[in-house]
Design a protein around this motif. Structure first.
Motif, PDB file in Angstrom:
ATOM      1  N   THR A 132     -25.332  -9.608 102.932  1.00 52.45           N
ATOM      2  CA  THR A 132     -24.076  -8.837 102.811  1.00 52.45           C
ATOM      3  C   THR A 132     -23.868  -8.403 101.357  1.00 52.45           C
ATOM      4  N   ASN A 133     -24.327  -9.215 100.395  1.00 50.96           N
ATOM      5  CA  ASN A 133     -24.203  -8.807  98.988  1.00 50.96           C
ATOM      6  C   ASN A 133     -25.034  -7.549  98.722  1.00 50.96           C
ATOM      7  N   SER A 134     -26.264  -7.526  99.238  1.00 48.47           N
ATOM      8  CA  SER A 134     -27.126  -6.360  99.017  1.00 48.47           C
ATOM      9  C   SER A 134     -26.521  -5.130  99.686  1.00 48.47           C
ATOM     10  N   THR A 164     -30.258 -12.362 107.440  1.00 45.52           N
ATOM     11  CA  THR A 164     -31.671 -12.754 107.536  1.00 45.52           C
ATOM     12  C   THR A 164     -32.297 -13.106 106.189  1.00 45.52           C
ATOM     13  N   GLU A 165     -31.726 -12.576 105.097  1.00 52.29           N
ATOM     14  CA  GLU A 165     -32.267 -12.908 103.759  1.00 52.29           C
ATOM     15  C   GLU A 165     -31.131 -13.198 102.799  1.00 52.29           C
ATOM     16  N   GLY A 166     -30.281 -14.149 103.208  1.00 50.90           N
ATOM     17  CA  GLY A 166     -29.116 -14.507 102.389  1.00 50.90           C
ATOM     18  C   GLY A 166     -29.537 -15.017 101.020  1.00 50.90           C
ATOM     19  N   LYS A 167     -28.842 -14.543  99.999  1.00 48.30           N
ATOM     20  CA  LYS A 167     -29.189 -14.932  98.615  1.00 48.30           C
ATOM     21  C   LYS A 167     -28.256 -16.031  98.130  1.00 48.30           C
ATOM     22  N   GLY A 168     -28.833 -17.018  97.464  1.00 50.32           N
ATOM     23  CA  GLY A 168     -28.034 -18.079  96.874  1.00 50.32           C
ATOM     24  C   GLY A 168     -28.134 -18.038  95.355  1.00 50.32           C
ATOM     25  N   GLN A 169     -27.526 -19.008  94.723  1.00 55.88           N
ATOM     26  CA  GLN A 169     -27.615 -19.086  93.264  1.00 55.88           C
ATOM     27  C   GLN A 169     -29.012 -19.533  92.828  1.00 55.88           C
ATOM     28  N   SER A 194     -32.432 -19.228  98.475  1.00 59.62           N
ATOM     29  CA  SER A 194     -31.952 -18.475  99.639  1.00 59.62           C
ATOM     30  C   SER A 194     -30.772 -19.225 100.249  1.00 59.62           C
ATOM     31  N   TRP A 195     -30.007 -18.508 101.056  1.00 51.13           N
ATOM     32  CA  TRP A 195     -28.853 -19.119 101.734  1.00 51.13           C
ATOM     33  C   TRP A 195     -29.077 -18.958 103.227  1.00 51.13           C
ATOM     34  N   ASN A 196     -29.198 -20.070 103.932  1.00 58.11           N
ATOM     35  CA  ASN A 196     -29.453 -20.021 105.368  1.00 58.11           C
ATOM     36  C   ASN A 196     -28.217 -20.463 106.120  1.00 58.11           C
ATOM     37  N   ASN A 215     -19.106 -23.001  91.209  1.00 55.73           N
ATOM     38  CA  ASN A 215     -18.170 -22.518  92.231  1.00 55.73           C
ATOM     39  C   ASN A 215     -18.496 -22.972  93.649  1.00 55.73           C
ATOM     40  N   ASP A 216     -19.231 -24.067  93.785  1.00 59.99           N
ATOM     41  CA  ASP A 216     -19.466 -24.617  95.132  1.00 59.99           C
ATOM     42  C   ASP A 216     -18.206 -25.354  95.579  1.00 59.99           C
ATOM     43  N   ILE A 217     -18.049 -25.450  96.900  1.00 59.63           N
ATOM     44  CA  ILE A 217     -16.975 -26.309  97.395  1.00 59.63           C
ATOM     45  C   ILE A 217     -17.626 -27.482  98.110  1.00 59.63           C
ATOM     46  N   ILE A 222     -18.272 -10.271  95.552  1.00 59.28           N
ATOM     47  CA  ILE A 222     -17.976 -11.690  95.715  1.00 59.28           C
ATOM     48  C   ILE A 222     -18.619 -12.141  97.031  1.00 59.28           C
ATOM     49  N   GLY A 223     -19.749 -12.800  96.936  1.00 58.93           N
ATOM     50  CA  GLY A 223     -20.458 -13.250  98.138  1.00 58.93           C
ATOM     51  C   GLY A 223     -20.061 -14.675  98.497  1.00 58.93           C
ATOM     52  N   ILE A 224     -19.659 -14.846  99.742  1.00 61.10           N
ATOM     53  CA  ILE A 224     -19.159 -16.159 100.172  1.00 61.10           C
ATOM     54  C   ILE A 224     -19.908 -16.634 101.418  1.00 61.10           C
TER      55      ILE A 224
HETATM   56  C1  BTN Z   1     -25.096 -20.706  96.643  1.00 61.70           C
HETATM   57  O1  BTN Z   1     -24.386 -21.702  96.767  1.00 61.70           O
HETATM   58  O2  BTN Z   1     -26.271 -20.786  96.318  1.00 61.70           O
HETATM   59  C2  BTN Z   1     -24.462 -19.368  96.879  1.00 61.70           C
HETATM   60  C3  BTN Z   1     -24.559 -18.945  98.306  1.00 61.70           C
HETATM   61  C4  BTN Z   1     -23.895 -17.597  98.585  1.00 61.70           C
HETATM   62  C5  BTN Z   1     -24.164 -17.130 100.000  1.00 61.70           C
HETATM   63  C6  BTN Z   1     -23.393 -15.910 100.366  1.00 61.70           C
HETATM   64  S1  BTN Z   1     -23.467 -15.586 102.102  1.00 61.70           S
HETATM   65  C7  BTN Z   1     -22.768 -14.022 101.868  1.00 61.70           C
HETATM   66  C8  BTN Z   1     -23.308 -13.445 100.583  1.00 61.70           C
HETATM   67  N1  BTN Z   1     -24.519 -12.682 100.800  1.00 61.70           N
HETATM   68  C9  BTN Z   1     -25.583 -13.266 100.256  1.00 61.70           C
HETATM   69  O3  BTN Z   1     -26.758 -12.831 100.327  1.00 61.70           O
HETATM   70  N2  BTN Z   1     -25.219 -14.410  99.630  1.00 61.70           N
HETATM   71  C10 BTN Z   1     -23.787 -14.603  99.697  1.00 61.70           C
END
Ligand code: BTN
Length: 253
Positions: A19-21, A44-49, A53-55, A110-112, A138-140
């Motif tokens: 969603t960020n891309s 399908t390819e969620g990005k993390g810090q 990756s974010w699954n 910024n993790d919860i 702001i990706g959540i």
């Molecule tokens: C992290 O803790 O590593 C950050 C994770 C962030 C994930 C969200 S999901 C929606 C948005 N789109 C992405 O590709 N990443 C963020």
């Protein structure tokens, strides 16, 4: 209660890489309006810090990006976007989880975490214009109805795991919009001190001595705060205070 602008323009995608891309393409191609929210049931390819990756299990969690245009904020204050996003998620969880029954904290940056397990992550991608922030994505990722985290069960949790109840994803997302807008308006009004106080008040392990890891070793240090630039301030065993950015140090759960 409805929001003024965050989430008023909503784009739902059944499936998307990130969603960020997607939000970044929207900004470039159609200059999407402030508050536009992009969310999906299957990322399908969620990005993390840190390039991770974010699954998230499809249709069980919130995977959302909100476009902001904080041109009022100078580059050296960009960490306030991290603070207000984390505070918004903190407020959402305080509302959804029975108050006082769970230990909800913000883990730097910024993790919860709830009861010492991660429930939400944030990835913010900014674009700068001169010394201001032209746009911010702001990706959540918020774990809501996922039951199982496989090998990560000891480190990750969800609202379902904590309450044994399923929640309506759209309703929880509306809460995210409400709280994010509330904190964003505080930021726009320049209430930096209030934001700092609220953030430190719920910061995981503040004033505790705990284990960290830098590029070469693990070490114990006391977490004494976070700098204006968002660096983690640690008092080492030698009593020297050192500031670390997210690429330089890892904190354990
Ligand atoms: C992290 O803790 O590593 C950050 C994770 C962030 C994930 C969200 S999901 C929606 C948005 N789109 C992405 O590709 N990443 C963020």
């Amino acid at each position: 209660m409805a929001t003024l602008f965050i989430g008023q323009n909503k784009i739902f995608l059944p499936e998307v890489d990130s969603t960020n891309s997607y939000a970044s393409i929207l900004l470039k191609n159609v200059n999407a309006i402030e508050g536009t929210a992009v969310f999906t049931h299957h990322q399908t390819e969620g990005k993390g810090q840190r390039g991770n990756s974010w699954n998230a299990e499809p249709a069980k969690n919130i995977t959302l990006s909100v476009i902001l245009k904080p041109s009022f904020l100078s580059v050296n204050k960009s960490f306030y976007l991290s603070k207000i996003t984390a505070l918004s998620l903190y407020d959402v969880l305080a509302e959804v989880l029975v108050h006082g029954q769970f230990d909800i904290k913000i883990k730097w940056p910024n993790d919860i975490v709830v009861d010492q397990k991660k429930i939400a992550g944030v990835l913010i991608e900014n674009a700068f214009k001169e010394s201001s922030i032209a746009s911010s994505i702001i990706g959540i990722g918020l774990n809501v109805n996922q039951h199982e985290f496989g090998g990560l069960n000891n480190f990750a949790t969800s609202v379902f795991k904590l309450t044994q109840s399923n929640f309506d994803l759209e309703e929880v997302m509306e809460l995210v919009f409400l709280h994010l807008e509330k904190w964003y308006l505080q930021l726009r009004s320049g209430r930096f001190n209030e934001i700092d106080k609220a953030y430190l008040n719920v910061l995981f392990k503040l004033n505790d001595t705990c284990l960290f890891e830098d590029k070469s070793k693990q070490f114990t240090a006391k977490l004494i705060g976070v700098s204006e630039a968002g660096l983690l301030l640690l008092e080492l065993e030698t009593k020297e205070v050192k500031a670390f950015d997210i690429k330089e140090v890892k904190m354990f759960l």
